[in-house]
Design an enzyme around this catalytic site. Structure first.
Site, PDB file in Angstrom:
ATOM      1  N   GLN A 250      55.403  31.898  12.965  1.00  0.00           N
ATOM      2  CA  GLN A 250      54.795  33.062  13.660  1.00  0.00           C
ATOM      3  C   GLN A 250      54.489  34.136  13.195  1.00  0.00           C
ATOM      4  OE1 GLN A 250      53.816  33.140  16.976  1.00  0.00           O
ATOM      5  NE2 GLN A 250      53.397  31.174  16.590  1.00  0.00           N
ATOM      6  N   HIS A 253      51.390  35.447  11.639  1.00  0.00           N
ATOM      7  CA  HIS A 253      50.299  36.215  11.897  1.00  0.00           C
ATOM      8  C   HIS A 253      49.897  37.614  11.894  1.00  0.00           C
ATOM      9  CE1 HIS A 253      49.278  34.265  16.332  1.00  0.00           C
ATOM     10  NE2 HIS A 253      50.661  33.790  16.352  1.00  0.00           N
ATOM     11  N   GLU A 318      57.109  37.158  24.242  1.00  0.00           N
ATOM     12  CA  GLU A 318      55.984  36.875  24.741  1.00  0.00           C
ATOM     13  C   GLU A 318      56.078  35.163  24.648  1.00  0.00           C
ATOM     14  OE1 GLU A 318      51.233  37.240  22.397  1.00  0.00           O
ATOM     15  OE2 GLU A 318      53.394  37.518  21.317  1.00  0.00           O
ATOM     16  N   HIS A 319      56.976  35.142  23.492  1.00  0.00           N
ATOM     17  CA  HIS A 319      57.189  33.249  23.371  1.00  0.00           C
ATOM     18  C   HIS A 319      58.524  33.394  23.239  1.00  0.00           C
ATOM     19  CE1 HIS A 319      52.938  34.199  21.178  1.00  0.00           C
ATOM     20  NE2 HIS A 319      52.286  33.370  22.071  1.00  0.00           N
ATOM     21  N   ASP A 352      49.387  28.651  21.938  1.00  0.00           N
ATOM     22  CA  ASP A 352      48.402  29.425  20.641  1.00  0.00           C
ATOM     23  C   ASP A 352      46.765  28.756  20.628  1.00  0.00           C
ATOM     24  OD1 ASP A 352      49.460  31.396  20.341  1.00  0.00           O
ATOM     25  OD2 ASP A 352      50.291  31.466  18.752  1.00  0.00           O
ATOM     26  N   HIS A 411      43.059  61.505  61.896  1.00  0.00           N
ATOM     27  CA  HIS A 411      43.839  60.190  61.538  1.00  0.00           C
ATOM     28  C   HIS A 411      44.048  60.274  63.220  1.00  0.00           C
ATOM     29  CE1 HIS A 411      43.878  60.753  57.507  1.00  0.00           C
ATOM     30  NE2 HIS A 411      44.374  58.963  57.408  1.00  0.00           N
TER      31      HIS A 411
END
Length: 422
Positions: A250, A253, A318-319, A352, A411
């Site tokens: 990771q 990235h 996220e993960h 992924d 109304h």
């Protein structure tokens, strides 16, 4: 109490104000000047000025011939997985109609969004996997028109062949060789030959994220994507070789990627750090991965699995990977994450690239309130109502009373005239 064996330096802060101003000015130019502005931005940022931004069938066929058969097979496999999972998700959704009380009938319909724009990033890597994540779910949901945009390669030869092949295979209805702000602006506002969309999805760099933020409202968006994030929970039973590999996987990235290891074992933490030193020596992406880890990586020692859950939920990452003896405990108790990877047999890389779940996931603690992209994002859940005359007559005075209490006389009248009618 949690102990930080390694803590993030938190030094990589971006000039988001400067980015916001650039994006604001660029989007204004696109709104007011259309394709002329898009071309100027494309030349400026990507050195790209084709006769037409729309990719032709001839260009698609040329790209298909350039893609190795092994890559085609892998892409087909991944797209089949993503499509099958999206179809399974769709099967859990339903329309219904129910008589809530005699004569009062309420219902729910699921209507696909009409036009969706999928942004596929370029940059350091050709992210083929982002194609299936952003194009296939709306097609499964029944979206009539899905357009895909991606920046050109640095050599000025258009969209990467592998990405273009994946777009075609996934079923994109229109493909445009456009990246960055100009792609988001084109999809949101439209230009001479491109009809605007209603919803934009897909990851991208800081400029793309800011552009999506600024067009939100005029169009819907999936989320504002930040740097990739991964959190690993491991105990003494974990394999330090696998944990170290998942950390580096990771970190590569980009420089802003975040990876965190939470463990109940000090020995594992030490073993993982030693294994990381071995692995980085032979990692081709070592420069990026090492900078990411040094700046943003953390190792946290916790007392037990309950504290591991508490700390992980506070991060809302996220993960989240679980490499422990008790997987079910974490599946049952964790609440804040984008996607969960249970056991050493799976890894974030599977998610992924194409195990089937979507990799467009919440970052920067958005997992506290939302999940990732899924087929339901492309379906509008709308409601309807019907009444018999008898039911309308029963409801009318109650609703009119509410209206008059609120001071909304007009109304109230709309309800009361129905008392006279029925």
């Amino acid at each position: 109490m949690a102990e930080y064996i390694k803590k993030s330096l938190n030094k990589l802060e971006e000039d988001t104000g400067g980015i916001a101003e650039i994006v604001k000015g660029s989007l204004k130019e696109i709104r007011t000047r259309g394709e002329v502005a898009v071309r100027e931005l494309s030349r400026k940022f990507d050195n790209w000025d084709p006769q037409s931004f729309r990719v032709t069938q001839e260009e698609i066929e040329k790209a298909i011939k350039m893609v190795p058969e092994t890559v085609k097979y892998d892409t087909q496999y991944c797209q089949t997985q993503v499509r099958a999972f999206a179809e399974a998700q769709l099967a859990t959704l339903s329309e219904f109609e129910k008589e809530m009380q005699p004569g009062v009938i309420l219902g729910q319909k699921l209507i696909p969004i009409s036009n969706v724009g999928a942004y596929v990033p370029g940059g350091r890597y050709p992210i083929v996997s982002s194609v299936q994540m952003s194009v296939i779910p709306p097609k499964v949901a029944g979206v009539e028109r899905v357009i895909a945009c991606s920046p050109t390669m640095k050599n000025g030869e258009g969209i990467h062949p592998g990405v273009l092949y994946a777009m075609h295979l996934a079923g994109a209805d229109e493909i445009y060789s456009l990246g960055g702000i100009q792609a988001i602006g084109t999809m949101a506002y439209g230009i001479e030959d491109v009809k605007p969309v209603d919803f934009i999805v897909g990851p991208g760099n800081a400029f793309v994220a800011e552009a999506k933020r600024q067009v939100f409202g005029r169009v819907g968006i999936d989320q504002i994507a930040g740097p990739s994030e991964n959190l690993i929970i491991a105990d003494e039973t974990a394999d330090p070789v696998l944990v170290a590999a998942d950390v580096w996987g990771q970190c590569e990235h980009d420089y802003r990627a975040v990876t965190i290891l939470i463990t109940t074992s000090r020995k594992l933490a030490e073993d993982v750090q030693e294994e990381m030193r071995k692995q980085i020596a032979v990692l081709d992406t070592a420069e990026v991965a090492l900078a990411s880890w040094e700046q943003n990586g953390e190792i946290i020692l916790v007392a037990d699995k309950e504290e591991a859950v508490k700390v992980a939920d506070e991060y809302a990452i996220e993960h989240v990977q679980i490499q422990t003896a008790d997987l079910d405990f974490y599946l049952k108790n964790l609440k804040n994450y984008g996607s969960l990877f249970l056991g050493e047999e799976t890894t974030v890389t599977y998610g992924d690239k194409g195990i089937g779940t979507n990799h467009i996931l919440p970052t920067e603690q958005a997992a506290r309130y939302t999940g990732g992209l899924w087929v339901g994002k492309f379906l509008k859940t709308v409601t309807y109502q019907k009444c018999t005359p008898e039911a309308s007559k029963k409801i009318a005075p109650i609703i009119a009373g509410q209206c008059r209490y609120e001071g909304m006389v007009g109304h109230a009248v709309t309800a009361e005239v129905r008392l006279k009618k029925f």
